[in-house]
Scaffold this motif. Structure first.
Motif, PDB file in Angstrom:
ATOM      1  N   UNK A 162     -41.100  15.630 -43.467  1.00 46.06           N
ATOM      2  CA  UNK A 162     -41.365  14.527 -42.532  1.00 46.06           C
ATOM      3  C   UNK A 162     -40.880  14.909 -41.133  1.00 46.06           C
ATOM      4  N   UNK A 163     -41.404  14.192 -40.139  1.00 42.55           N
ATOM      5  CA  UNK A 163     -40.921  14.370 -38.774  1.00 42.55           C
ATOM      6  C   UNK A 163     -39.846  13.334 -38.490  1.00 42.55           C
ATOM      7  N   UNK A 164     -38.731  13.758 -37.910  1.00 42.85           N
ATOM      8  CA  UNK A 164     -37.689  12.789 -37.516  1.00 42.85           C
ATOM      9  C   UNK A 164     -37.528  12.863 -36.004  1.00 42.85           C
ATOM     10  N   UNK A 165     -37.087  11.739 -35.418  1.00 49.15           N
ATOM     11  CA  UNK A 165     -37.100  11.691 -33.945  1.00 49.15           C
ATOM     12  C   UNK A 165     -36.082  12.667 -33.326  1.00 49.15           C
ATOM     13  N   UNK A 166     -36.449  13.150 -32.158  1.00 50.19           N
ATOM     14  CA  UNK A 166     -35.588  14.102 -31.461  1.00 50.19           C
ATOM     15  C   UNK A 166     -35.796  13.918 -29.965  1.00 50.19           C
ATOM     16  N   UNK A 167     -34.677  13.760 -29.226  1.00 53.14           N
ATOM     17  CA  UNK A 167     -34.786  13.479 -27.783  1.00 53.14           C
ATOM     18  C   UNK A 167     -35.494  14.590 -27.040  1.00 53.14           C
ATOM     19  N   UNK A 168     -35.222  15.831 -27.429  1.00 58.90           N
ATOM     20  CA  UNK A 168     -35.769  16.948 -26.659  1.00 58.90           C
ATOM     21  C   UNK A 168     -37.193  17.295 -27.086  1.00 58.90           C
ATOM     22  N   UNK A 169     -37.413  17.395 -28.381  1.00 61.73           N
ATOM     23  CA  UNK A 169     -38.703  17.867 -28.897  1.00 61.73           C
ATOM     24  C   UNK A 169     -39.700  16.752 -29.215  1.00 61.73           C
ATOM     25  N   UNK A 212     -40.949   5.540 -45.246  1.00 62.39           N
ATOM     26  CA  UNK A 212     -39.621   5.148 -45.746  1.00 62.39           C
ATOM     27  C   UNK A 212     -38.707   6.363 -45.826  1.00 62.39           C
ATOM     28  N   UNK A 213     -39.275   7.485 -46.258  1.00 59.59           N
ATOM     29  CA  UNK A 213     -38.493   8.719 -46.357  1.00 59.59           C
ATOM     30  C   UNK A 213     -37.995   9.112 -44.964  1.00 59.59           C
ATOM     31  N   UNK A 214     -38.900   8.977 -43.969  1.00 63.72           N
ATOM     32  CA  UNK A 214     -38.520   9.306 -42.589  1.00 63.72           C
ATOM     33  C   UNK A 214     -37.347   8.416 -42.147  1.00 63.72           C
ATOM     34  N   UNK A 215     -37.452   7.107 -42.423  1.00 64.51           N
ATOM     35  CA  UNK A 215     -36.363   6.178 -42.036  1.00 64.51           C
ATOM     36  C   UNK A 215     -35.061   6.563 -42.730  1.00 64.51           C
ATOM     37  N   UNK A 216     -35.147   6.873 -44.031  1.00 66.19           N
ATOM     38  CA  UNK A 216     -33.943   7.259 -44.782  1.00 66.19           C
ATOM     39  C   UNK A 216     -33.285   8.489 -44.161  1.00 66.19           C
ATOM     40  N   UNK A 217     -34.114   9.475 -43.797  1.00 63.11           N
ATOM     41  CA  UNK A 217     -33.577  10.727 -43.255  1.00 63.11           C
ATOM     42  C   UNK A 217     -32.957  10.501 -41.869  1.00 63.11           C
ATOM     43  N   UNK A 218     -33.609   9.657 -41.061  1.00 62.67           N
ATOM     44  CA  UNK A 218     -33.047   9.397 -39.725  1.00 62.67           C
ATOM     45  C   UNK A 218     -31.687   8.708 -39.839  1.00 62.67           C
ATOM     46  N   UNK A 219     -31.543   7.825 -40.831  1.00 64.88           N
ATOM     47  CA  UNK A 219     -30.226   7.187 -41.067  1.00 64.88           C
ATOM     48  C   UNK A 219     -29.226   8.225 -41.572  1.00 64.88           C
TER      49      UNK A 219
END
Length: 598
Positions: free
Chosen positions: A524-531, A587-594
């Protein structure tokens, strides 16, 4: 294998001239059936040699019951039910006549809410027989989700068992419809569900409900059976017959509405691709562990068996890998259906080798992308030489691409096969608004008999999905090669954009599956300020295996582009799933970001 190579234009032939001729005949036959893309662009139209059928589901059941009355139609191992086609037809007539006798009419919506069971199949066929629209309700729904779908389509009736495991259907209904406890059966008046008048309990007498047996008894009278025959004269194959809610992997579920024409033809065409018309009765024994409330189960399972006189074997109420193997061995199953997750579980049963699977021949894997390693394991270990990988969407009734049983293992492992008859597909370069060139990713669009009637009560969402030229936008990113094989690269919304580079999770997932310790992986993609986004690989290891994130990253170096190497590698034991076994990436993305504190 050689057959396919000749078919693809590589001159690799056996030395025996007779064998060469036989192979060429086989490959020419497939080539004749499968038109190729033209002009270097990703557009293909399926063969139209055989006519589409203009029959209702009821007419199809009648035809099969007349053709093979004594053949087993349905086996439900959990409930110990066995019916021949003649018996099934008789029960379906009684149920259809019973539904009409309690005041349901053509065009009314009836919700079926519960796990796989004989009652599910009975109601699926009885509603179609009476012109009532079946609403497939996810058996895991809780009160708010149930209220949403019943209201959305204005359900007049709801059918369910008292409970299954911890899911207490009657009690959940009471949360949104407390009036049911004191209602006269069949005359419910509910504040929050104004359309709902009739609640039918499958297995236990409950306050305010009719028992399914009572409905069948009412339908057994001559008067009501005659009423059913009268109504059937006015049914059209273009009437809506089923509303399937698209799985909530995104936003609120939408009710894709399908007609007799949609599902009769899709099941007929899929059976033709699987060569069911060439099989003996012993080879027509389908083990179905997939849920019936889903298109693959109700169309690829129930409907296809009904069209071809195959025996439908329900292995268990909800998927259970051990029960699926027991069903194959006890019932001498020859075909097996499932999603990739289901097949992984079946292959991983600790006592897998103790089951007799000698009668297995083939089956269908569909529902989400299957890694090549898994396809190879299924073909080799479960004896499924005729396995086909199928691709489709609920909105397309569902199957639009599938392999031929005789495709090579390689072609099955690396694609979802070729276009189905009477179906058009194109891959669009969305930025340019033009057809993509071959082998170039773009959004897959489908046109043909299989496109749904629309989303129930949502003209705007229907218009967003189906354009004025009747092309349905799948939201899937795909590529097509010179032979017309299609490969799904990912969902357009799952695509990761890292620093301007488009990254398709499926490609990375396939790569990680080649690591000997990896059981399953989701990227999954998770948020990143730079990329903008960074790549996160969520890896489930095989039992007893251990490794580190560093070791995994080292495994990637020199094998995939540096920008595709995941920044984050997280080891997990399970994934958030929809009840049909699809992974909920959002949901997986949300779990990983947490988990990563992003």
């Amino acid at each position: 294998m050689v057959a396919r190579k000749i078919c693809l234009g590589l001159q690799l032939g056996p030395s025996d001239p007779e064998e060469t001729r036989a192979i060429l005949r086989g490959s020419r036959e497939v080539d004749r059936m499968v038109p190729l893309p033209v002009g270097g662009l990703s557009y293909v139209q399926g063969c139209t040699k055989n006519h589409l059928l203009s029959k209702t589901v009821g007419r199809c059941l009648e035809a099969t019951a007349q053709r093979v009355p004594e053949r087993e139609a349905l086996v439900d191992l959990h409930e110990n039910v066995r019916l021949t086609f003649a018996q099934l037809k008789e029960e379906v007539d009684k149920a259809a006549s019973g539904l009409l006798s309690i005041g349901l009419c053509k065009g009314d919506r009836l919700g079926m809410w519960g796990p796989n069971s004989y009652a599910w199949v009975l109601i699926q066929l009885a509603t179609a027989q009476a012109g009532i629209i079946l609403v497939s309700v996810n058996p895991a729904y809780q009160a708010t989700e149930l209220e949403y779908v019943l209201k959305k389509v204005g359900c007049k009736a709801l059918v369910f068992p008292k409970q299954f495991k911890t899911q207490q259907y009657y009690n959940i209904l009471k949360q949104i419809c407390p009036e049911v406890e004191n209602a006269q059966p069949g005359a419910l008046k509910s504040q929050r569900l104004p359309d709902l008048t009739t609640v039918i309990s499958v297995d236990a007498p409950l306050p305010g409900t009719l028992l399914l047996d009572e409905v069948l008894a009412a339908g057994s009278t001559q008067q009501h059976l005659e009423q059913l025959q009268h109504i059937q004269q006015f049914l059209s194959c273009h009437d809506p017959i089923n509303i399937q809610f698209t799985s909530g992997t995104t936003g609120s579920p939408k009710g894709a509405t399908l007609s007799h024409y949609n599902i009769v033809n899709n099941s007929s065409i899929l059976g033709e691709r699987l060569k069911l018309h060439e099989k003996t009765p012993e080879q027509l024994r389908m083990i179905l562990p997939s849920p019936l409330y889903h298109c693959l189960g109700s169309v690829g399972g129930t409907m296809m068996c009904l069209m071809y006189g195959a025996t439908l074997i329900l292995a268990s109420p909800v998927f259970n890998g051990k029960k699926a193997l027991e069903a194959i061995s006890r019932e001498r199953g020859s075909f097996l259906y499932g999603t990739p997750t289901m097949f992984v579980d079946i292959l991983n049963q600790p006592d897998f080798s103790s089951y007799d699977i000698s009668t297995m021949r083939g089956g269908v894997i569909a529902g989400s992308p299957a890694p090549p390693e898994l396809i190879r394991a299924i073909i080799n270990k479960i004896n499924m030489k005729d396995l086909v990988v199928a691709y489709g969407t609920t909105e397309n009734s569902p199957v639009t691409f599938a392999n031929f049983p005789e495709d090579t293992v390689e072609q099955k492992a690396e694609s979802v096969g070729r276009i189905m008859p009477h179906t058009e597909a194109r891959i669009m370069n969305m930025e340019a608004g033009m057809l993509a060139e071959l082998n170039t990713p773009g959004e897959l669009c489908i046109r043909g008999y299989c496109v749904m009637l629309g989303y129930w009560g949502e003209p705007q969402k229907t218009g967003e999905a189906v354009d004025q030229d009747k092309w349905y936008r799948t939201g899937d990113i795909a590529t097509m090669n010179e032979q017309g094989f299609c490969k799904i690269v990912g969902r357009s919304k799952d695509m990761i954009i890292r620093g301007g580079e488009n990254i398709y999770p499926a490609e990375l997932e396939d790569f990680f599956h080649t690591h000997p310790k990896v059981q399953e992986v989701q990227v999954v993609g998770v948020k990143d300020d730079r990329m903008g986004e960074e790549i996160c690989a969520c890896i489930r290891l095989k039992d007893g295996e251990e490794t580190t994130a560093e070791e995994m990253k080292a495994f990637c170096k020199g094998k995939i582009s540096h920008f595709k190497i995941p920044r984050y590698i997280v080891f997990v034991t399970n994934y958030p799933l929809t009840t049909s076994g699809k992974i909920q990436k959002f949901k997986l993305r949300e779990q990983m970001e947490r988990h990563l504190n992003l």
